[in-house]
Design a protein around this motif. Sequence first.
Motif, PDB file in Angstrom:
ATOM      1  N   ARG A   1      20.552  70.602  40.888  1.00 14.44           N
ATOM      2  CA  ARG A   1      19.382  71.406  41.241  1.00 14.44           C
ATOM      3  C   ARG A   1      18.328  71.379  40.118  1.00 14.44           C
ATOM      4  O   ARG A   1      17.138  71.171  40.366  1.00 14.44           O
ATOM      5  CB  ARG A   1      19.809  72.853  41.506  1.00 14.44           C
ATOM      6  CG  ARG A   1      18.667  73.752  41.914  1.00 14.44           C
ATOM      7  CD  ARG A   1      19.185  75.139  42.204  1.00 14.44           C
ATOM      8  NE  ARG A   1      18.108  76.046  42.576  1.00 14.44           N
ATOM      9  CZ  ARG A   1      18.259  77.343  42.829  1.00 14.44           C
ATOM     10  NH1 ARG A   1      19.491  77.883  42.780  1.00 14.44           N
ATOM     11  NH2 ARG A   1      17.210  78.085  43.150  1.00 14.44           N
ATOM     12  N   SER A   2      18.763  71.569  38.866  1.00 16.45           N
ATOM     13  CA  SER A   2      17.822  71.572  37.746  1.00 16.45           C
ATOM     14  C   SER A   2      17.172  70.214  37.580  1.00 16.45           C
ATOM     15  O   SER A   2      15.959  70.099  37.321  1.00 16.45           O
ATOM     16  CB  SER A   2      18.544  71.958  36.460  1.00 16.45           C
ATOM     17  OG  SER A   2      19.099  73.265  36.570  1.00 16.45           O
ATOM     18  N   THR A   3      17.974  69.166  37.743  1.00 17.85           N
ATOM     19  CA  THR A   3      17.426  67.818  37.610  1.00 17.85           C
ATOM     20  C   THR A   3      16.392  67.534  38.679  1.00 17.85           C
ATOM     21  O   THR A   3      15.336  66.947  38.415  1.00 17.85           O
ATOM     22  CB  THR A   3      18.559  66.789  37.680  1.00 17.85           C
ATOM     23  OG1 THR A   3      19.556  67.094  36.687  1.00 17.85           O
ATOM     24  CG2 THR A   3      18.023  65.387  37.434  1.00 17.85           C
ATOM     25  N   THR A   4      16.673  67.974  39.885  1.00 19.58           N
ATOM     26  CA  THR A   4      15.731  67.762  40.995  1.00 19.58           C
ATOM     27  C   THR A   4      14.420  68.491  40.738  1.00 19.58           C
ATOM     28  O   THR A   4      13.319  67.939  40.928  1.00 19.58           O
ATOM     29  CB  THR A   4      16.345  68.245  42.301  1.00 19.58           C
ATOM     30  OG1 THR A   4      17.587  67.551  42.513  1.00 19.58           O
ATOM     31  CG2 THR A   4      15.415  67.970  43.476  1.00 19.58           C
ATOM     32  N   LEU A   5      14.508  69.740  40.286  1.00 19.05           N
ATOM     33  CA  LEU A   5      13.287  70.504  39.994  1.00 19.05           C
ATOM     34  C   LEU A   5      12.474  69.862  38.879  1.00 19.05           C
ATOM     35  O   LEU A   5      11.235  69.852  38.927  1.00 19.05           O
ATOM     36  CB  LEU A   5      13.661  71.945  39.614  1.00 19.05           C
ATOM     37  CG  LEU A   5      14.231  72.805  40.748  1.00 19.05           C
ATOM     38  CD1 LEU A   5      14.649  74.171  40.226  1.00 19.05           C
ATOM     39  CD2 LEU A   5      13.201  72.965  41.862  1.00 19.05           C
ATOM     40  N   PHE A   6      13.127  69.326  37.861  1.00 24.14           N
ATOM     41  CA  PHE A   6      12.425  68.679  36.765  1.00 24.14           C
ATOM     42  C   PHE A   6      11.623  67.481  37.252  1.00 24.14           C
ATOM     43  O   PHE A   6      10.442  67.316  36.908  1.00 24.14           O
ATOM     44  CB  PHE A   6      13.429  68.262  35.682  1.00 24.14           C
ATOM     45  CG  PHE A   6      12.830  67.391  34.605  1.00 24.14           C
ATOM     46  CD1 PHE A   6      12.018  67.942  33.624  1.00 24.14           C
ATOM     47  CD2 PHE A   6      13.064  66.018  34.589  1.00 24.14           C
ATOM     48  CE1 PHE A   6      11.455  67.134  32.653  1.00 24.14           C
ATOM     49  CE2 PHE A   6      12.495  65.227  33.616  1.00 24.14           C
ATOM     50  CZ  PHE A   6      11.700  65.790  32.635  1.00 24.14           C
ATOM     51  N   PHE A   7      12.282  66.640  38.077  1.00 19.87           N
ATOM     52  CA  PHE A   7      11.581  65.451  38.552  1.00 19.87           C
ATOM     53  C   PHE A   7      10.462  65.807  39.520  1.00 19.87           C
ATOM     54  O   PHE A   7       9.420  65.143  39.559  1.00 19.87           O
ATOM     55  CB  PHE A   7      12.569  64.481  39.204  1.00 19.87           C
ATOM     56  CG  PHE A   7      13.342  63.667  38.192  1.00 19.87           C
ATOM     57  CD1 PHE A   7      12.732  62.645  37.480  1.00 19.87           C
ATOM     58  CD2 PHE A   7      14.678  63.929  37.944  1.00 19.87           C
ATOM     59  CE1 PHE A   7      13.443  61.915  36.553  1.00 19.87           C
ATOM     60  CE2 PHE A   7      15.389  63.188  37.021  1.00 19.87           C
ATOM     61  CZ  PHE A   7      14.772  62.170  36.313  1.00 19.87           C
TER      62      PHE A   7
ATOM     63  N   ALA B   1       6.627  64.820  38.842  1.00 18.37           N
ATOM     64  CA  ALA B   1       5.836  64.097  39.838  1.00 18.37           C
ATOM     65  C   ALA B   1       4.524  64.811  40.124  1.00 18.37           C
ATOM     66  O   ALA B   1       3.469  64.170  40.275  1.00 18.37           O
ATOM     67  CB  ALA B   1       6.659  63.935  41.129  1.00 18.37           C
ATOM     68  N   LEU B   2       4.573  66.147  40.194  1.00 14.52           N
ATOM     69  CA  LEU B   2       3.339  66.905  40.432  1.00 14.52           C
ATOM     70  C   LEU B   2       2.351  66.723  39.294  1.00 14.52           C
ATOM     71  O   LEU B   2       1.131  66.593  39.512  1.00 14.52           O
ATOM     72  CB  LEU B   2       3.672  68.385  40.624  1.00 14.52           C
ATOM     73  CG  LEU B   2       4.452  68.742  41.905  1.00 14.52           C
ATOM     74  CD1 LEU B   2       4.819  70.219  41.914  1.00 14.52           C
ATOM     75  CD2 LEU B   2       3.617  68.391  43.145  1.00 14.52           C
ATOM     76  N   VAL B   3       2.849  66.729  38.059  1.00 16.10           N
ATOM     77  CA  VAL B   3       1.969  66.540  36.900  1.00 16.10           C
ATOM     78  C   VAL B   3       1.321  65.165  36.942  1.00 16.10           C
ATOM     79  O   VAL B   3       0.112  65.010  36.706  1.00 16.10           O
ATOM     80  CB  VAL B   3       2.746  66.744  35.590  1.00 16.10           C
ATOM     81  CG1 VAL B   3       1.901  66.343  34.372  1.00 16.10           C
ATOM     82  CG2 VAL B   3       3.182  68.202  35.456  1.00 16.10           C
ATOM     83  N   LEU B   4       2.134  64.130  37.260  1.00 15.10           N
ATOM     84  CA  LEU B   4       1.582  62.784  37.322  1.00 15.10           C
ATOM     85  C   LEU B   4       0.561  62.649  38.437  1.00 15.10           C
ATOM     86  O   LEU B   4      -0.473  61.980  38.270  1.00 15.10           O
ATOM     87  CB  LEU B   4       2.722  61.770  37.518  1.00 15.10           C
ATOM     88  CG  LEU B   4       3.698  61.637  36.327  1.00 15.10           C
ATOM     89  CD1 LEU B   4       4.833  60.685  36.672  1.00 15.10           C
ATOM     90  CD2 LEU B   4       2.951  61.141  35.096  1.00 15.10           C
ATOM     91  N   ILE B   5       0.829  63.288  39.569  1.00 16.89           N
ATOM     92  CA  ILE B   5      -0.125  63.240  40.676  1.00 16.89           C
ATOM     93  C   ILE B   5      -1.434  63.921  40.270  1.00 16.89           C
ATOM     94  O   ILE B   5      -2.530  63.422  40.546  1.00 16.89           O
ATOM     95  CB  ILE B   5       0.481  63.898  41.927  1.00 16.89           C
ATOM     96  CG1 ILE B   5       1.634  63.036  42.473  1.00 16.89           C
ATOM     97  CG2 ILE B   5      -0.578  64.098  43.013  1.00 16.89           C
ATOM     98  CD1 ILE B   5       2.410  63.695  43.580  1.00 16.89           C
ATOM     99  N   ALA B   6      -1.326  65.095  39.592  1.00 15.86           N
ATOM    100  CA  ALA B   6      -2.532  65.802  39.168  1.00 15.86           C
ATOM    101  C   ALA B   6      -3.331  64.972  38.167  1.00 15.86           C
ATOM    102  O   ALA B   6      -4.567  64.886  38.247  1.00 15.86           O
ATOM    103  CB  ALA B   6      -2.148  67.148  38.549  1.00 15.86           C
ATOM    104  N   LEU B   7      -2.642  64.322  37.223  1.00 17.01           N
ATOM    105  CA  LEU B   7      -3.340  63.474  36.263  1.00 17.01           C
ATOM    106  C   LEU B   7      -4.005  62.291  36.941  1.00 17.01           C
ATOM    107  O   LEU B   7      -5.130  61.901  36.610  1.00 17.01           O
ATOM    108  CB  LEU B   7      -2.369  62.996  35.182  1.00 17.01           C
ATOM    109  CG  LEU B   7      -1.826  64.067  34.225  1.00 17.01           C
ATOM    110  CD1 LEU B   7      -0.800  63.467  33.265  1.00 17.01           C
ATOM    111  CD2 LEU B   7      -2.974  64.688  33.430  1.00 17.01           C
ATOM    112  N   GLY B   8      -3.295  61.725  37.921  1.00 18.61           N
ATOM    113  CA  GLY B   8      -3.877  60.607  38.648  1.00 18.61           C
ATOM    114  C   GLY B   8      -5.114  61.008  39.426  1.00 18.61           C
ATOM    115  O   GLY B   8      -6.120  60.287  39.437  1.00 18.61           O
ATOM    116  N   LEU B   9      -5.031  62.179  40.108  1.00 15.56           N
ATOM    117  CA  LEU B   9      -6.197  62.660  40.847  1.00 15.56           C
ATOM    118  C   LEU B   9      -7.371  62.937  39.908  1.00 15.56           C
ATOM    119  O   LEU B   9      -8.522  62.633  40.231  1.00 15.56           O
ATOM    120  CB  LEU B   9      -5.831  63.919  41.617  1.00 15.56           C
ATOM    121  CG  LEU B   9      -4.857  63.712  42.809  1.00 15.56           C
ATOM    122  CD1 LEU B   9      -4.485  65.052  43.429  1.00 15.56           C
ATOM    123  CD2 LEU B   9      -5.491  62.791  43.871  1.00 15.56           C
ATOM    124  N   ALA B  10      -7.075  63.529  38.724  1.00 18.40           N
ATOM    125  CA  ALA B  10      -8.142  63.805  37.776  1.00 18.40           C
ATOM    126  C   ALA B  10      -8.787  62.523  37.274  1.00 18.40           C
ATOM    127  O   ALA B  10     -10.009  62.410  37.152  1.00 18.40           O
ATOM    128  CB  ALA B  10      -7.590  64.623  36.606  1.00 18.40           C
TER     129      ALA B  10
END
Length: 256
Positions: free
Chosen positions: A21-27, A31-40
């Motif tokens: 569960r913790s590993t899944t939440l981390f990834f 992924a959300l951070v990378l998506i936000a950086l990509g959108l920016a």
Amino acid sequence: MTVPPQRTRLVKRRRYGFDLRSTTLFFVFLALVLIALGLAARLAADTVERRPAWVFVLVVMGVAGWLGLRRRMRVAGVARRAAAALDEAAREAAEELEAPPVPRRRMAAAEVVVDYDALTPEEFEEAIAALCEREGCSGVEVVGGAGDLGADVVAVTPDGRRVVIQCKQYGETHRVGSQDLQRFGGTCFTVHEADVAVLVSTSDFTAPALEYAEQCGIVCVNRETLEAWTDGTGPRPWDAAPDVGAAGWETAGAGF
């Protein structure tokens, strides 16, 4: 005899190992951070492509903000140093106020210097005061300074007369003029209540000055007479003073 059964204690063991569960939440968060950086990044690229001027504006604003922050930090540093300097000055001023004043030491009679040209004006006044003390005067004071109204040294002679002396440390070519005598004559008797008024100079006097001194009863001591007084070979200034009557001053010799 029946033995009661023993209860077995349950020990909660901490499990170490892989936590899905913790590993899944981390990834997911990564992924959300990378998506936000990509959108920016994509939005910034589109903005640069459509409106290049905005890039210049953003750069200027960034540089201005950085310079403003640097300036504020520099001003804060200067303010801290100024505050430290003010604290140090206040501490030194407090120490000076707490320290007892050191009285100015009067020259002893044996310390009277013959080379009057080497003295400062204040030391010259001290030397004349020391001569008065050597001759037995009492109540000798150096009162010269701002607002002295012509009196530099005051004393009382051994026979009880009040002496008011003005000191003029002039060069050899700078003679005491009648204006110097007039200023001194206007205060020595009326303001300082002198019985004997003396003007001592390291130079000489002009003829009009000597004439005025004779009319007013002021004793003039020039360089030669001063050196004789210092060496003990000449008379004291108050010995040559004219007599002052009740109706005014009687004219007498102005010099020694």
